[in-house]
Design an enzyme around this catalytic site. Sequence first.
Site, PDB file in Angstrom:
ATOM      1  N   ASP A  51      37.228  37.024  38.784  1.00 42.19           N
ATOM      2  CA  ASP A  51      36.262  36.738  39.847  1.00 42.19           C
ATOM      3  C   ASP A  51      36.190  35.231  40.113  1.00 42.19           C
ATOM      4  OD1 ASP A  51      34.901  36.014  37.562  1.00 42.19           O
ATOM      5  OD2 ASP A  51      33.117  37.224  37.963  1.00 42.19           O
ATOM      6  N   SER A  52      36.975  34.440  39.359  1.00 47.93           N
ATOM      7  CA  SER A  52      37.154  33.024  39.699  1.00 47.93           C
ATOM      8  C   SER A  52      37.724  32.890  41.106  1.00 47.93           C
ATOM      9  CB  SER A  52      38.093  32.346  38.692  1.00 47.93           C
ATOM     10  OG  SER A  52      39.274  33.103  38.521  1.00 47.93           O
ATOM     11  N   ASP A  90      38.282  41.802  36.666  1.00 49.31           N
ATOM     12  CA  ASP A  90      36.872  41.515  36.412  1.00 49.31           C
ATOM     13  C   ASP A  90      35.966  42.477  37.151  1.00 49.31           C
ATOM     14  OD1 ASP A  90      36.444  39.377  34.665  1.00 49.31           O
ATOM     15  OD2 ASP A  90      36.943  37.893  36.203  1.00 49.31           O
ATOM     16  N   LYS A 118      37.210  43.825  32.695  1.00 49.63           N
ATOM     17  CA  LYS A 118      36.553  42.775  31.903  1.00 49.63           C
ATOM     18  C   LYS A 118      35.096  42.656  32.346  1.00 49.63           C
ATOM     19  CE  LYS A 118      37.744  38.177  32.259  1.00 49.63           C
ATOM     20  NZ  LYS A 118      36.505  37.519  32.741  1.00 49.63           N
ATOM     21  N   GLU A 120      31.314  40.562  31.402  1.00 51.94           N
ATOM     22  CA  GLU A 120      30.773  39.370  30.732  1.00 51.94           C
ATOM     23  C   GLU A 120      29.459  39.700  30.035  1.00 51.94           C
ATOM     24  OE1 GLU A 120      30.355  36.066  33.405  1.00 51.94           O
ATOM     25  OE2 GLU A 120      32.424  36.198  34.085  1.00 51.94           O
ATOM     26  N   GLU A 187      35.244  32.120  25.893  1.00 52.97           N
ATOM     27  CA  GLU A 187      35.369  30.941  26.767  1.00 52.97           C
ATOM     28  C   GLU A 187      34.491  29.811  26.236  1.00 52.97           C
ATOM     29  OE1 GLU A 187      35.028  31.652  30.980  1.00 52.97           O
ATOM     30  OE2 GLU A 187      34.920  29.509  31.438  1.00 52.97           O
TER      31      GLU A 187
HETATM   32  O1  KIV Z   1      37.495  34.892  36.381  1.00 51.64           O
HETATM   33  C1  KIV Z   1      38.231  34.249  35.631  1.00 51.64           C
HETATM   34  O2  KIV Z   1      39.193  33.601  36.045  1.00 51.64           O
HETATM   35  C2  KIV Z   1      37.967  34.259  34.206  1.00 51.64           C
HETATM   36  C3  KIV Z   1      38.705  33.268  33.367  1.00 51.64           C
HETATM   37  C4  KIV Z   1      37.952  32.000  33.346  1.00 51.64           C
HETATM   38  C5  KIV Z   1      38.964  33.779  32.011  1.00 51.64           C
HETATM   39  O3  KIV Z   1      37.154  35.009  33.738  1.00 51.64           O
END
Ligand code: KIV
Length: 273
Positions: A51-52, A90, A118, A120, A187
């Site tokens: 989600d970056s 994510d 993934k 968080e 992280e």
């Molecule tokens: O969204 C992302 O790119 C991440 C990385 C920072 C691991 O979660």
Amino acid sequence: MSSQARKNPVSINTLNRMKARGSKFAALTAYDALFAELISSAGVDVLLVGDSLGMVLQGHDSTLPVTLDDMVYHMRCVRRGNQGALIMADLPFMSYASESQSLESAAELMRAGAHMVKLEGGAWLGESTRLLAERGIPVCAHMGLTPQSINRIGGYRVQGRDPSQAHAMVEEATILQDSGASVILLECVPVELGQEITERLEVPVIGIGAGPHTDGQIMVMHDMLGVTPTGIRVPKFVKNFLPESTDGLRGAFEVYAEAVKSGAFPAPEHCFT
Ligand code: KIV
């Protein structure tokens, strides 16, 4: 491995075997088909549709505005280009706020081609992790600095420096493993904490700013190519691999994969003590 098709696609079993024999694995974010192809054929084992993308593609100043529809769109693109890497996707902000919502959101990403989702958080994810794992959806639990909680954390800073916070993180990582998490991502934590969690857990641990001892390393693709958007501070754990490439972008991905696998990256200057 460099620029060749893989004989066998990477699976969670591959990562478990690599952990067991002490071989490091490399992971990078990817958001479209072309980069998914370049990165996966350069020997990077895991692609993260992160989600970056909210920050590096969409121009937001956090990951919070990213929607599940955005993630599904990019997931489909990455799946088309992927050459045998394991694809993690994510679950975006507030798409797993309840257990039933976690199941529905994860199912959408799996239908779009993800091999793992993934999430968080910490121990509070235990029940969702168990429900997902029981239904055949592998989970990566992202701990330490969790960017979706940036407003609660108050800034992008190292987590787990305080001994009681570090102890809690070890406990919570163990709870998530016992709930069925297949991978833990750490992280921005001190080297010693990255090492302790990696050694205690049976499942593979991926680090970003978590020191050299984790089983795998991950970075945002744009960061490792030296193109972090204006206004976003480049974290200490970032290294630009493009200058070391003799073959443009493809070469940079190969240099990154080799540096992770040989243990040359991360070096002490990329780590928090
Ligand atoms: O969204 C992302 O790119 C991440 C990385 C920072 C691991 O979660």
